[in-house]
Design a protein around this motif. Sequence first.
Motif, PDB file in Angstrom:
ATOM      1  N   ASN A 271       0.843  -1.194   0.000  1.00 54.54           N
ATOM      2  CA  ASN A 271       0.000   0.000   0.000  1.00 54.54           C
ATOM      3  C   ASN A 271       0.883   1.250   0.000  1.00 54.54           C
ATOM      4  O   ASN A 271       1.535   1.569   0.991  1.00 54.54           O
ATOM      5  CB  ASN A 271      -0.899  -0.012   1.233  1.00 54.54           C
ATOM      6  CG  ASN A 271      -1.887   1.149   1.259  1.00 54.54           C
ATOM      7  OD1 ASN A 271      -1.891   1.998   0.362  1.00 54.54           O
ATOM      8  ND2 ASN A 271      -2.722   1.188   2.280  1.00 54.54           N
TER       9      ASN A 271
ATOM     10  N   ASP B 151      -5.368   0.624  -2.508  1.00 56.76           N
ATOM     11  CA  ASP B 151      -6.176   0.475  -1.292  1.00 56.76           C
ATOM     12  C   ASP B 151      -7.651   0.794  -1.534  1.00 56.76           C
ATOM     13  O   ASP B 151      -8.400   1.025  -0.598  1.00 56.76           O
ATOM     14  CB  ASP B 151      -5.624   1.336  -0.154  1.00 56.76           C
ATOM     15  CG  ASP B 151      -5.703   2.832  -0.445  1.00 56.76           C
ATOM     16  OD1 ASP B 151      -6.138   3.218  -1.548  1.00 56.76           O
ATOM     17  OD2 ASP B 151      -5.306   3.634   0.436  1.00 56.76           O
TER      18      ASP B 151
ATOM     19  N   TYR C 108     -10.562  -0.431   0.541  1.00 62.07           N
ATOM     20  CA  TYR C 108     -10.625   0.020   1.925  1.00 62.07           C
ATOM     21  C   TYR C 108     -11.055   1.485   2.048  1.00 62.07           C
ATOM     22  O   TYR C 108     -11.056   2.039   3.138  1.00 62.07           O
ATOM     23  CB  TYR C 108      -9.256  -0.177   2.600  1.00 62.07           C
ATOM     24  CG  TYR C 108      -8.825  -1.620   2.593  1.00 62.07           C
ATOM     25  CD1 TYR C 108      -9.211  -2.485   3.611  1.00 62.07           C
ATOM     26  CD2 TYR C 108      -8.065  -2.134   1.542  1.00 62.07           C
ATOM     27  CE1 TYR C 108      -8.835  -3.817   3.601  1.00 62.07           C
ATOM     28  CE2 TYR C 108      -7.682  -3.463   1.513  1.00 62.07           C
ATOM     29  CZ  TYR C 108      -8.068  -4.303   2.548  1.00 62.07           C
ATOM     30  OH  TYR C 108      -7.708  -5.634   2.525  1.00 62.07           O
ATOM     31  N   TRP C 109     -11.429   2.098   0.930  1.00 62.60           N
ATOM     32  CA  TRP C 109     -11.894   3.475   0.987  1.00 62.60           C
ATOM     33  C   TRP C 109     -13.170   3.563   1.828  1.00 62.60           C
ATOM     34  O   TRP C 109     -13.963   2.614   1.879  1.00 62.60           O
ATOM     35  CB  TRP C 109     -12.174   4.004  -0.413  1.00 62.60           C
ATOM     36  CG  TRP C 109     -10.929   4.214  -1.235  1.00 62.60           C
ATOM     37  CD1 TRP C 109      -9.632   4.095  -0.815  1.00 62.60           C
ATOM     38  CD2 TRP C 109     -10.868   4.554  -2.621  1.00 62.60           C
ATOM     39  NE1 TRP C 109      -8.763   4.344  -1.849  1.00 62.60           N
ATOM     40  CE2 TRP C 109      -9.488   4.637  -2.974  1.00 62.60           C
ATOM     41  CE3 TRP C 109     -11.824   4.795  -3.610  1.00 62.60           C
ATOM     42  CZ2 TRP C 109      -9.075   4.959  -4.266  1.00 62.60           C
ATOM     43  CZ3 TRP C 109     -11.413   5.127  -4.885  1.00 62.60           C
ATOM     44  CH2 TRP C 109     -10.047   5.207  -5.206  1.00 62.60           C
TER      45      TRP C 109
ATOM     46  N   THR D  12     -15.482   9.043  10.210  1.00 58.30           N
ATOM     47  CA  THR D  12     -14.956   8.508   8.945  1.00 58.30           C
ATOM     48  C   THR D  12     -15.857   8.912   7.785  1.00 58.30           C
ATOM     49  O   THR D  12     -15.365   9.189   6.679  1.00 58.30           O
ATOM     50  CB  THR D  12     -14.815   6.972   8.980  1.00 58.30           C
ATOM     51  OG1 THR D  12     -16.094   6.357   9.105  1.00 58.30           O
ATOM     52  CG2 THR D  12     -13.925   6.533  10.120  1.00 58.30           C
TER      53      THR D  12
ATOM     54  N   CYS E  44     -10.602   7.686  -0.123  1.00 55.25           N
ATOM     55  CA  CYS E  44      -9.435   7.440   0.719  1.00 55.25           C
ATOM     56  C   CYS E  44      -9.781   6.405   1.780  1.00 55.25           C
ATOM     57  O   CYS E  44     -10.952   6.120   2.048  1.00 55.25           O
ATOM     58  CB  CYS E  44      -8.936   8.725   1.379  1.00 55.25           C
ATOM     59  SG  CYS E  44      -9.922   9.242   2.798  1.00 55.25           S
ATOM     60  N   SER E  45      -8.750   5.859   2.376  1.00 56.88           N
ATOM     61  CA  SER E  45      -8.893   4.912   3.478  1.00 56.88           C
ATOM     62  C   SER E  45      -8.387   5.550   4.760  1.00 56.88           C
ATOM     63  O   SER E  45      -7.342   6.208   4.747  1.00 56.88           O
ATOM     64  CB  SER E  45      -8.099   3.636   3.185  1.00 56.88           C
ATOM     65  OG  SER E  45      -7.961   2.834   4.337  1.00 56.88           O
TER      66      SER E  45
END
Length: 235
Positions: free
Chosen positions: A26, A131, A134-135, A186, A197-198
């Motif tokens: 990542n 990634d 995982y956003w 989040t 984004c994660s």
Amino acid sequence: MLDKVLNFANADERVRMVAMNGSRTNDNAPKDAFQDYDIAFLVTDMASFLADSHWIDIFGKRLIMQTPENMTLFPPELGGRFSYLMLFENGERLDLMLIPIEEKQAYCHEDSLTQILLDKDEEISLTAPSDRDYWVKKPSALEFGDCCNEFWWLTTYVAKGEARGEALYALDHLASCREMLRLMMTWHVGIDTNFSCSVGKNEKYLARYVSKEWWSRLIATYQEPLHTKEALEII
């Protein structure tokens, strides 16, 4: 560590593919000495590997190891696979999973961070690790409402625990309240970044995306003790 992994895999015909995922693939993850090696061996003969586990000694002298599929307290999530989670004396950690070769196609498309390190049969081609899986996911209106409702509902249990002097009861429900708060934060980050984004496992990157004031206020919720009679007596 990667040399040990690949040397073993190249020398053993049962290992047909080696893949890696996690923070080491990542580009958005910070690089440091604490990063695990998340490795998968896709193999032709699971039984022979499991019959004698001394082959893992080649990776180094272990301080501690877990084999989740052998544990009864934490049942494994996926059947047919077997993991060796190893922490070595030099501080390195290797999370090595054995996967039947028949699951190759399914495994390689489970995680957008997967990178192929070795493919003896040259059957799989993947895009560059990302990634994106995982956003932060955009919530529905129902999910948003449920989060708000759960937060305020749980606060009543915290108050009840304090009033009764039941510190552990109150603290556990306070932790559950905080989970809803972190989830809402989040989503706020997702809105600010167009959900691209994660914030990482356990929201570990959250501080990157929120104001210093918000971060300080969140951290303060971990530092404020409950003022129950039971808690005060323990202190």
